[in-house]
Write a protein that holds these residues in place. Structure first.
Motif, PDB file in Angstrom:
ATOM      1  N   GLN A 102       0.768  -1.164   0.071  1.00  0.00           N
ATOM      2  CA  GLN A 102       0.109  -0.094  -0.014  1.00  0.00           C
ATOM      3  C   GLN A 102       1.266   1.511   0.047  1.00  0.00           C
ATOM      4  OE1 GLN A 102      -2.624  -0.354   3.087  1.00  0.00           O
ATOM      5  NE2 GLN A 102      -4.118  -1.727   2.649  1.00  0.00           N
ATOM      6  N   ILE A 103       2.495   1.447   0.534  1.00  0.00           N
ATOM      7  CA  ILE A 103       2.603   2.496   0.700  1.00  0.00           C
ATOM      8  C   ILE A 103       3.514   2.291  -0.785  1.00  0.00           C
ATOM      9  CG2 ILE A 103       5.192   3.210   1.553  1.00  0.00           C
ATOM     10  CD1 ILE A 103       4.088   2.176   4.186  1.00  0.00           C
ATOM     11  N   ARG A 104       3.970   1.697  -1.058  1.00  0.00           N
ATOM     12  CA  ARG A 104       4.275   2.021  -2.443  1.00  0.00           C
ATOM     13  C   ARG A 104       3.388   2.142  -3.439  1.00  0.00           C
ATOM     14  NH1 ARG A 104       6.947  -4.223  -3.136  1.00  0.00           N
ATOM     15  NH2 ARG A 104       8.349  -3.780  -1.866  1.00  0.00           N
ATOM     16  N   ILE A 105       1.920   2.103  -3.324  1.00  0.00           N
ATOM     17  CA  ILE A 105       0.963   2.022  -4.375  1.00  0.00           C
ATOM     18  C   ILE A 105       0.621   3.494  -3.701  1.00  0.00           C
ATOM     19  CG2 ILE A 105      -1.302   2.175  -4.434  1.00  0.00           C
ATOM     20  CD1 ILE A 105      -1.809  -0.792  -4.101  1.00  0.00           C
ATOM     21  N   LEU A 106       0.524   4.321  -3.204  1.00  0.00           N
ATOM     22  CA  LEU A 106       0.596   5.495  -2.122  1.00  0.00           C
ATOM     23  C   LEU A 106       2.052   6.196  -2.738  1.00  0.00           C
ATOM     24  CD1 LEU A 106      -0.262   4.937   0.947  1.00  0.00           C
ATOM     25  CD2 LEU A 106      -2.088   5.852  -1.037  1.00  0.00           C
ATOM     26  N   SER A 107       2.741   5.974  -2.700  1.00  0.00           N
ATOM     27  CA  SER A 107       4.072   6.776  -3.765  1.00  0.00           C
ATOM     28  C   SER A 107       3.899   6.873  -4.794  1.00  0.00           C
ATOM     29  CB  SER A 107       5.244   5.711  -3.496  1.00  0.00           C
ATOM     30  OG  SER A 107       6.566   6.076  -3.512  1.00  0.00           O
ATOM     31  N   GLU A 108       3.392   5.467  -5.714  1.00  0.00           N
ATOM     32  CA  GLU A 108       3.092   5.735  -6.869  1.00  0.00           C
ATOM     33  C   GLU A 108       1.860   6.824  -7.482  1.00  0.00           C
ATOM     34  OE1 GLU A 108       2.769   1.779  -8.291  1.00  0.00           O
ATOM     35  OE2 GLU A 108       4.591   1.292  -8.259  1.00  0.00           O
ATOM     36  N   SER A 109       1.133   7.297  -6.537  1.00  0.00           N
ATOM     37  CA  SER A 109       0.274   7.265  -6.437  1.00  0.00           C
ATOM     38  C   SER A 109       0.976   8.986  -6.452  1.00  0.00           C
ATOM     39  CB  SER A 109      -1.222   7.517  -5.477  1.00  0.00           C
ATOM     40  OG  SER A 109      -1.747   6.371  -6.083  1.00  0.00           O
ATOM     41  N   LYS A 110       1.078   9.170  -5.464  1.00  0.00           N
ATOM     42  CA  LYS A 110       1.872  10.588  -5.311  1.00  0.00           C
ATOM     43  C   LYS A 110       2.785  10.843  -6.175  1.00  0.00           C
ATOM     44  CE  LYS A 110       4.991  12.887  -1.805  1.00  0.00           C
ATOM     45  NZ  LYS A 110       6.246  13.773  -2.671  1.00  0.00           N
ATOM     46  N   ASN A 141      -3.695  15.552   0.804  1.00  0.00           N
ATOM     47  CA  ASN A 141      -3.825  15.007   2.106  1.00  0.00           C
ATOM     48  C   ASN A 141      -4.219  13.668   2.306  1.00  0.00           C
ATOM     49  OD1 ASN A 141      -2.705  17.108   2.978  1.00  0.00           O
ATOM     50  ND2 ASN A 141      -4.969  18.210   2.732  1.00  0.00           N
ATOM     51  N   THR A 142      -5.187  12.933   1.941  1.00  0.00           N
ATOM     52  CA  THR A 142      -5.365  11.490   2.114  1.00  0.00           C
ATOM     53  C   THR A 142      -4.861  10.969   1.852  1.00  0.00           C
ATOM     54  OG1 THR A 142      -8.465  12.926   1.040  1.00  0.00           O
ATOM     55  CG2 THR A 142      -7.643  10.123   1.354  1.00  0.00           C
ATOM     56  N   GLN A 143      -4.161  10.871   0.563  1.00  0.00           N
ATOM     57  CA  GLN A 143      -3.098   9.536   0.820  1.00  0.00           C
ATOM     58  C   GLN A 143      -2.419  10.071   1.537  1.00  0.00           C
ATOM     59  OE1 GLN A 143      -2.148   8.225  -2.776  1.00  0.00           O
ATOM     60  NE2 GLN A 143      -4.232   8.209  -3.491  1.00  0.00           N
ATOM     61  N   THR A 144      -1.311  10.932   2.046  1.00  0.00           N
ATOM     62  CA  THR A 144      -0.552  10.810   2.929  1.00  0.00           C
ATOM     63  C   THR A 144      -0.922  10.686   4.243  1.00  0.00           C
ATOM     64  OG1 THR A 144       0.577  13.313   2.178  1.00  0.00           O
ATOM     65  CG2 THR A 144       0.962  13.190   4.237  1.00  0.00           C
ATOM     66  N   GLY A 145      -2.315  10.959   5.139  1.00  0.00           N
ATOM     67  CA  GLY A 145      -2.677  10.021   5.578  1.00  0.00           C
ATOM     68  C   GLY A 145      -2.748   8.719   6.027  1.00  0.00           C
ATOM     69  N   LYS A 146      -3.330   8.073   4.525  1.00  0.00           N
ATOM     70  CA  LYS A 146      -3.581   6.903   4.396  1.00  0.00           C
ATOM     71  C   LYS A 146      -2.111   6.843   4.888  1.00  0.00           C
ATOM     72  CE  LYS A 146      -7.177   5.841   1.934  1.00  0.00           C
ATOM     73  NZ  LYS A 146      -7.760   5.885   0.351  1.00  0.00           N
ATOM     74  N   THR A 147      -0.699   7.309   4.383  1.00  0.00           N
ATOM     75  CA  THR A 147       0.391   6.555   4.552  1.00  0.00           C
ATOM     76  C   THR A 147       0.933   6.208   5.703  1.00  0.00           C
ATOM     77  OG1 THR A 147       1.182   7.323   2.686  1.00  0.00           O
ATOM     78  CG2 THR A 147       2.942   6.992   3.632  1.00  0.00           C
ATOM     79  N   ASP A 148       0.290   7.853   6.476  1.00  0.00           N
ATOM     80  CA  ASP A 148       1.042   7.757   8.338  1.00  0.00           C
ATOM     81  C   ASP A 148       0.372   6.227   9.370  1.00  0.00           C
ATOM     82  OD1 ASP A 148       2.377   9.856   7.284  1.00  0.00           O
ATOM     83  OD2 ASP A 148       1.338  11.851   8.225  1.00  0.00           O
ATOM     84  N   THR A 149      -0.743   5.994   8.361  1.00  0.00           N
ATOM     85  CA  THR A 149      -1.436   5.687   9.133  1.00  0.00           C
ATOM     86  C   THR A 149      -1.201   4.450   9.128  1.00  0.00           C
ATOM     87  OG1 THR A 149      -3.978   6.978   8.457  1.00  0.00           O
ATOM     88  CG2 THR A 149      -3.899   4.279   9.061  1.00  0.00           C
ATOM     89  N   MET A 150      -0.395   4.253   7.438  1.00  0.00           N
ATOM     90  CA  MET A 150       0.417   2.365   7.549  1.00  0.00           C
ATOM     91  C   MET A 150       1.037   2.490   8.855  1.00  0.00           C
ATOM     92  SD  MET A 150      -2.686   0.949   6.423  1.00  0.00           S
ATOM     93  CE  MET A 150      -1.934  -0.481   5.161  1.00  0.00           C
ATOM     94  N   THR A 151       2.491   3.342   8.939  1.00  0.00           N
ATOM     95  CA  THR A 151       3.077   3.543   9.047  1.00  0.00           C
ATOM     96  C   THR A 151       3.109   3.374  10.375  1.00  0.00           C
ATOM     97  OG1 THR A 151       4.314   5.222   7.092  1.00  0.00           O
ATOM     98  CG2 THR A 151       5.440   5.057  10.019  1.00  0.00           C
TER      99      THR A 151
END
Length: 190
Positions: free
Chosen positions: A101-109, A135-145
């Motif tokens: 999910q972090i990779r997906i979010l990073s690609e999305s970013k 902001n939504t994707q960054t929040g998801k990344t923070d949540t996953m971390t």
């Protein structure tokens, strides 16, 4: 006094007869006590046999209890190890999912950054929408971390608990062996 009995022995006095009678009574009492001895010995033998049987039963019970506790300890160790292994596997799977999910979010970013550069001149509304998405994707990344860190902490706590439980089980087993050893030594010394 002469030991010559060619003539009649002298007549015993009353005091001598009483003394002889007392001696005969004492001998009779002693004989009665001796007559009771076989029964007393039989009772003592029966009690000793009963004590031996009870002692043997106690030893058997202790051996069985020790064996049962050892079996329980082995099962508990096995179950605990398998549970810990399962938790590790589950955590690894979740960690891989989080990583994906972090990779997906990073690609999305990265895509959002590229899109932002393309539509920069498109207006404030478009930039606002992209900002919200960011902001939504960054929040998801923070949540996953955060979840990943929590899972790591949980694994450490479980490993500490596992070590403590294994030490406790070893102490119990050692105490049982020590107690059996002392009882065996006491029986041998008897």
């Amino acid at each position: 006094m002469s030991n010559d009995y060619t003539t009649d022995p002298p007549i015993a006095t009353a005091g001598q007869l009483i003394a002889i009678s007392d001696k005969i009574n004492d001998l009779g009492k002693n004989l009665e006590k001796l007559a009771e001895m076989p029964q007393k010995l039989d009772r003592m033998n029966m009690q000793l046999e009963q004590l031996n049987k009870e002692h043997q039963q106690t030893r058997n019970d202790l051996t069985q209890t020790r064996d049962n506790l050892q079996d329980e300890l082995d099962r508990a160790k096995s179950n605990f190890k398998s549970d810990l292994k399962q938790i590790r596997q589950d955590t690894e799977v979740k960690h891989k999912e989080v990583d994906l999910q972090i990779r997906i979010l990073s690609e999305s970013k990265t895509k959002i950054d590229n899109t932002t550069n393309i539509v920069r001149w498109g207006g404030i509304a478009l930039l606002g929408a992209l900002g919200v998405a960011w902001n939504t994707q960054t929040g998801k990344t923070d949540t996953m971390t955060t979840r990943s860190m929590e899972n790591t902490q949980k694994i450490q706590v479980l490993e500490k608990q596992s070590d403590q439980s294994l030490r406790t089980l070893e102490e119990i087993r050692n105490k049982l062996y020590e107690r059996n050893y002392r009882e065996s030594a006491n029986e041998i010394s008897r």
